[in-house]
Design an enzyme around this catalytic site. Structure first.
Site, short mmCIF file in Angstrom:
data_model
loop_
_atom_site.label_atom_id
_atom_site.label_comp_id
_atom_site.label_asym_id
_atom_site.label_seq_id
_atom_site.Cartn_x
_atom_site.Cartn_y
_atom_site.Cartn_z
N HIS A 61 0.87 -1.28 0.14
CA HIS A 61 0.06 -0.11 -0.04
C HIS A 61 0.82 1.28 -0.06
CE1 HIS A 61 0.79 0.99 4.27
NE2 HIS A 61 0.42 -0.31 4.65
N CYS A 77 2.84 -4.91 6.59
CA CYS A 77 2.27 -4.29 5.47
C CYS A 77 3.99 -3.95 4.80
CB CYS A 77 1.40 -3.59 5.36
SG CYS A 77 -0.19 -4.16 5.91
#
Length: 104
Positions: A61, A77
């Site tokens: 992301h 992440c």
């Protein structure tokens, strides 16, 4: 952190963010949900990683916090600059050309 093979099975523009339960235990001030937008920790785009066990809970992301890229600051992440995730997002077709390999 997580390592292994996964595929992108879903992608989202300006995704809403739902902090993981573990993160909310460490930081109780976090909301249960944060709407997508320029200040959202998931940034402009998100690619959702799945493996044989289903949703890994990990994402590729964007982030508005560029200084955090490359550091173990999120819940595992993989963070990119917003312009980089926008480019990658435009080229990935979920489930088709979307294999991701994460090594520790």
């Amino acid at each position: 952190g997580w390592a292994g093979d996964a595929t992108v099975q879903r992608k989202a523009e300006w995704p809403d963010w739902h902090p993981p339960k573990e993160m909310r235990l460490r930081q109780p001030e976090l909301p249960e949900k944060m709407l997508g937008g320029p200040t959202n920790p998931l940034g402009a785009r998100a690619l959702y990683l799945y493996n044989k066990g289903g949703d890994t809970g990990y994402r590729l992301h964007g982030t508005p916090e560029w200084a955090s890229i490359g550091k173990a600051m999120s819940s595992g992440c993989i963070r990119l600059m917003n312009q980089d995730i926008i480019d990658l997002y435009s080229r990935v077709r979920p489930g088709r050309n979307a294999r991701v390999v994460v090594q520790q």
